[in-house]
Motif scaffolding. Structure first.
Motif, short mmCIF file in Angstrom:
data_model
loop_
_atom_site.label_atom_id
_atom_site.label_comp_id
_atom_site.label_asym_id
_atom_site.label_seq_id
_atom_site.Cartn_x
_atom_site.Cartn_y
_atom_site.Cartn_z
N THR A 22 0.84 -1.20 0.00
CA THR A 22 0.00 0.00 0.00
C THR A 22 0.87 1.25 0.00
O THR A 22 0.67 2.16 -0.81
N ARG A 23 1.85 1.30 0.89
CA ARG A 23 2.72 2.48 0.95
C ARG A 23 3.54 2.64 -0.34
O ARG A 23 3.73 3.75 -0.84
N THR A 25 2.68 1.67 -3.34
CA THR A 25 1.76 2.15 -4.37
C THR A 25 1.44 3.63 -4.15
O THR A 25 1.39 4.41 -5.10
N MET A 26 1.26 4.03 -2.90
CA MET A 26 1.01 5.44 -2.59
C MET A 26 2.16 6.31 -3.09
O MET A 26 1.94 7.34 -3.73
N CYS A 35 -2.41 13.85 -3.85
CA CYS A 35 -3.60 13.09 -3.52
C CYS A 35 -4.08 13.43 -2.12
O CYS A 35 -3.28 13.77 -1.24
N GLU A 39 -9.00 10.05 -1.57
CA GLU A 39 -8.71 9.36 -2.82
C GLU A 39 -8.04 8.01 -2.55
O GLU A 39 -8.37 7.01 -3.20
N PHE A 40 -7.12 7.99 -1.60
CA PHE A 40 -6.49 6.73 -1.24
C PHE A 40 -7.48 5.75 -0.63
O PHE A 40 -7.41 4.55 -0.88
N ILE A 43 -9.22 4.29 -3.60
CA ILE A 43 -8.34 3.42 -4.39
C ILE A 43 -8.09 2.08 -3.70
O ILE A 43 -8.20 1.02 -4.29
N PHE A 44 -7.75 2.14 -2.41
CA PHE A 44 -7.34 0.92 -1.70
C PHE A 44 -8.49 0.22 -0.99
O PHE A 44 -8.31 -0.88 -0.48
N ILE A 51 -5.42 4.54 6.09
CA ILE A 51 -4.69 5.36 5.11
C ILE A 51 -3.88 6.44 5.83
O ILE A 51 -2.71 6.67 5.51
N LEU A 55 0.18 7.17 5.65
CA LEU A 55 0.72 8.49 5.29
C LEU A 55 1.56 9.08 6.40
O LEU A 55 2.57 9.73 6.15
N LYS A 100 -5.05 4.17 -11.69
CA LYS A 100 -5.92 4.12 -10.52
C LYS A 100 -6.63 5.46 -10.32
O LYS A 100 -7.81 5.49 -9.96
#
Length: 114
Positions: A22-23, A25-26, A35, A39-40, A43-44, A51, A55, A100
């Protein structure tokens, strides 16, 4: 320009942080985009607190920065960070993830918080 080698312990810390899909991809998404948390979340398909935790970990080491716009906070990759040249080399090896965000735009859910 000669690139300074990163210390082994710092490299291990960055790799451990980016070892989470996840991180990782972020960070790839933030390479070319700003972003918002929402939005995350979209997406996830995970919770906002989850999230925010991802972050926070990235922000705590300075890999991402945040900018407040009104009541919302947008995240971007901190290209001034001492680890960025190392991270940039990793990102070059990864497939683009912008599709995405395009999917969010097509669904009308891109930047839903604004």
């Amino acid at each position: 320009m000669l690139q300074t080698a990163i210390e082994m312990d710092k490299a291990a810390m960055v790799l451990k942080l980016l070892g989470d899909k996840t991180r990782l991809t972020m960070v790839k998404l933030l390479e070319k985009n700003e972003c918002c948390v929402c939005e995350f979340v979209e997406i996830f398909q995970v919770s906002q607190p989850s999230i925010s935790q991802h972050l926070r970990k990235l922000r705590d080491v300075g890999l991402v920065k945040e900018e407040r716009k009104g009541q919302w906070i947008f995240y971007s990759l901190n290209k001034q960070n001492e680890h960025f040249p190392f991270v940039e080399q990793l990102l070059l090896q990864l497939p683009d993830q912008d599709f995405k965000l395009k999917e969010l735009e097509e669904k009308g859910t891109r930047i839903t918080c604004c």
